[in-house]
Design an enzyme around this catalytic site. Structure first.
Site, PDB file in Angstrom:
ATOM      1  N   ASP A 181       0.916  -1.137   0.000  1.00  8.36           N
ATOM      2  CA  ASP A 181       0.000   0.000   0.000  1.00  8.36           C
ATOM      3  C   ASP A 181       0.954   1.185   0.000  1.00  8.36           C
ATOM      4  O   ASP A 181       1.622   1.447   1.003  1.00  8.36           O
ATOM      5  CB  ASP A 181      -0.871   0.012   1.252  1.00  8.36           C
ATOM      6  CG  ASP A 181      -1.868   1.157   1.194  1.00  8.36           C
ATOM      7  OD1 ASP A 181      -1.433   2.306   0.941  1.00  8.36           O
ATOM      8  OD2 ASP A 181      -3.073   0.928   1.384  1.00  8.36           O
ATOM      9  N   HIS A 182       1.059   1.878  -1.120  1.00  9.25           N
ATOM     10  CA  HIS A 182       2.196   2.800  -1.232  1.00  9.25           C
ATOM     11  C   HIS A 182       2.117   3.957  -0.237  1.00  9.25           C
ATOM     12  O   HIS A 182       3.106   4.624   0.015  1.00  9.25           O
ATOM     13  CB  HIS A 182       2.400   3.261  -2.678  1.00  9.25           C
ATOM     14  CG  HIS A 182       1.455   4.322  -3.161  1.00  9.25           C
ATOM     15  ND1 HIS A 182       0.157   4.056  -3.472  1.00  9.25           N
ATOM     16  CD2 HIS A 182       1.626   5.643  -3.386  1.00  9.25           C
ATOM     17  CE1 HIS A 182      -0.430   5.175  -3.873  1.00  9.25           C
ATOM     18  NE2 HIS A 182       0.445   6.168  -3.831  1.00  9.25           N
ATOM     19  N   HIS A 244      -5.540   3.175   1.372  1.00  9.74           N
ATOM     20  CA  HIS A 244      -4.590   4.217   1.762  1.00  9.74           C
ATOM     21  C   HIS A 244      -5.002   4.933   3.059  1.00  9.74           C
ATOM     22  O   HIS A 244      -4.208   5.073   3.984  1.00  9.74           O
ATOM     23  CB  HIS A 244      -4.435   5.253   0.646  1.00  9.74           C
ATOM     24  CG  HIS A 244      -4.026   4.659  -0.671  1.00  9.74           C
ATOM     25  ND1 HIS A 244      -3.198   3.573  -0.769  1.00  9.74           N
ATOM     26  CD2 HIS A 244      -4.306   5.016  -1.956  1.00  9.74           C
ATOM     27  CE1 HIS A 244      -2.995   3.288  -2.045  1.00  9.74           C
ATOM     28  NE2 HIS A 244      -3.666   4.142  -2.789  1.00  9.74           N
TER      29      HIS A 244
END
Ligand code: BG6
Length: 485
Positions: A181-182, A244
């Protein structure tokens, strides 16, 4: 940590994610000397192209605005260590060809222990066949490690996510799997752990006794342009909130981990998420942008069905039932086609006890994740002069002013480096995903029209601050604009 004999295979190498994020991040790491010695990068995708064409695409998003010769040389070296193979995702024989290519590279390595890192920059429809084919045709068994890095969407709801996870588990162990999950790689999200647990002053105010409400906000100034097909199937909640923003929430709200060890951190994240019940409809506001300011509406996008009810904006309030947070609303908001690009956490503290002051602004701690990373604390100070009057002001830690020498790494650089080190701290564990989907699945099923007519989102103009109902929504949860009594 992987020091040498490592091949990084980027699957889906001709696609957008690889071009915009994965390959530039690999270049960034390479240039800063963080990739293993002797690293090789192999692109794999269906598109037929030669090595030159691949190099052109692979470096098209690497920035060298001033034509710095040193960067240009690094780009050339980066090209030299990158090759490309085209092939199908479903066909085992194509993966034999990939494997032969990898073995050819490895035959030049000194030691026989080789590591293979497989990065999935792929559409979800091929996750499982690729995972299977890699395991069956490209898995090194002579020592060395094999790892897969995968990225959302991990399913569409609890049921499909469980199905996907269990299919992938047949081939790749949890230890070998790195779910990106950046947002967990973003500098200011990583900073939360330090801000919270290395500062007594902040830590002491981090609970229901001091905090009135928390907002986690994601704003983008552009619509779904060109991505409508994907987006319409997923919507803003799956695209941004369930992953996010919920990740940010979990780091913000979790208890202090016993140590920095990955499992200690992930245990605490799962624990706090398990205290959150599924989202209620009444706690949710949905929006969809319409044409304005010369920009098209969501439904004008040709890749979107003309009557789609897909939300491009959502605000929703989560409640954490534990002793620290009982009664504190956590408001997650995200929208496309808004008036600005901004992602921030805003913690609003309670009113000061009334008595000597009236109408005094609340303290707020703002952590701006992007753009222009910053932490600032709104507080009241005496107006300078020969009388006593408080005015709201702020203590401001704007990174580009305070840390002038530091470069803020790209999220993908930080995460790929962690995966090379085998550090899972900033990757999503299977049980974390499960509990995240439990929170969001009922509301998503309602929005998808699975148990009745689809709710119609309210309209908001392209380029605006969001639906006009938003102000009343956040006020309902106790948010007060600065200076409001
Ligand atoms: C992606 C979403 O996961 O995150 C996109 O699919 C969104 O819709 C993007 O634009 C935002 O990432 P960032 O790093 O630009 O904030």
């Amino acid at each position: 940590e992987l020091k040498d004999n490592t091949i990084i295979v980027v699957l889906g190498a001709s696609g957008d994610l690889a071009k915009k994020k994965t390959l530039p991040a690999l270049f960034g790491l390479y240039r800063q000397g963080f990739l293993p010695r002797d690293v090789k990068i192999v692109g794999y995708a269906r598109t037929k192209m030669d090595r030159d064409e691949f190099h052109k695409r692979a470096t098209s998003y690497i920035k060298n605005p001033d034509n710095d010769p040193e960067i240009a040389t690094s780009i050339q070296h980066f090209k030299d260590l990158s090759t490309y193979i085209s092939g199908s995702y479903e066909d085992g024989a194509a993966f034999d060809t990939l494997n032969e290519h990898l073995e050819e590279i490895e035959s030049h390595y000194q030691s026989k222990e080789c590591n293979r890192i497989f990065y999935f920059a792929l559409p979800p429809s091929v996750f499982v066949p690729v995972a299977k084919n890699l395991k069956e045709h490209c898995y090194v068994t002579k020592g060395g490690v094999n790892r897969v890095i995968v990225e959302k969407p991990f399913g569409k709801d609890l049921g499909s996510a469980r199905e996907l996870l269990s299919s992938l588990k047949q081939y790749w162990t949890e230890d070998e799997t790195f779910r990106i999950d950046h947002y967990l790689g973003k500098e200011m999200v990583k900073n939360l752990l330090v801000l919270r647990f290395a500062n007594v002053a902040l830590g002491a105010a981090w609970d229901k006794n001091s905090v009135s409400n928390v907002q986690i906000t994601f704003k983008e100034p552009f619509g779904t342009e060109g991505r409508g097909g994907y987006f319409d199937e997923f919507g803003i909640i799956r695209d941004v909130l369930q992953n996010h923003l919920l990740q940010v929430l979990s780091v913000l709200a979790m208890e202090r981990p016993v140590s920095f060890a990955a499992e200690d951190i992930r245990d605490e994240k799962v624990k706090v998420l398990r205290c959150i019940p599924p989202i209620e409809r009444d706690d949710t506001l949905l929006g969809q942008y319409v044409a304005a300011n010369g920009k098209p509406g969501y439904l004008d996008d040709e890749t979107v069905p003309p009557t789609s009810s897909c939300p491009t904006f959502a605000a929703t309030t989560l409640w954490i039932h534990n002793p620290r947070w009982e009664g504190v609303p956590f408001i997650l908001k995200a929208g496309k086609a808004l008036n600005e690009a901004k992602v921030e956490v805003r913690i609003q503290f309670k009113d000061v006890t009334q008595g000597i002051f009236k109408d005094i602004a609340r303290n707020e701690l703002v952590i701006r994740i992007q753009p222009s990373e910053a932490v600032y604390l709104k507080l009241n100070a005496k107006t300078p002069g020969l009388y006593t009057r408080a005015i709201p002001t702020e203590m401001d830690l704007t990174y580009k002013r305070r840390f002038t020498e530091s470069r803020i790494p790209e999220a993908y650089e930080a995460l790929i480096l962690d995966a090379l080190k085998g550090d899972h701290s900033n990757f999503v564990r299977h049980d974390e995903l499960d509990v995240a989907w439990k929170i969001f699945t009922p509301i998503l099923h309602w929005i998808d029209g699975q148990n009745g007519p689809r709710p119609r989102p309210v309209n908001y103009p392209y380029g605006s601050r969001g639906p006009k109902e938003l102000e009343a929504f956040i006020t309902k949860y106790g948010y007060k604009r600065s200076g409001e009594a």
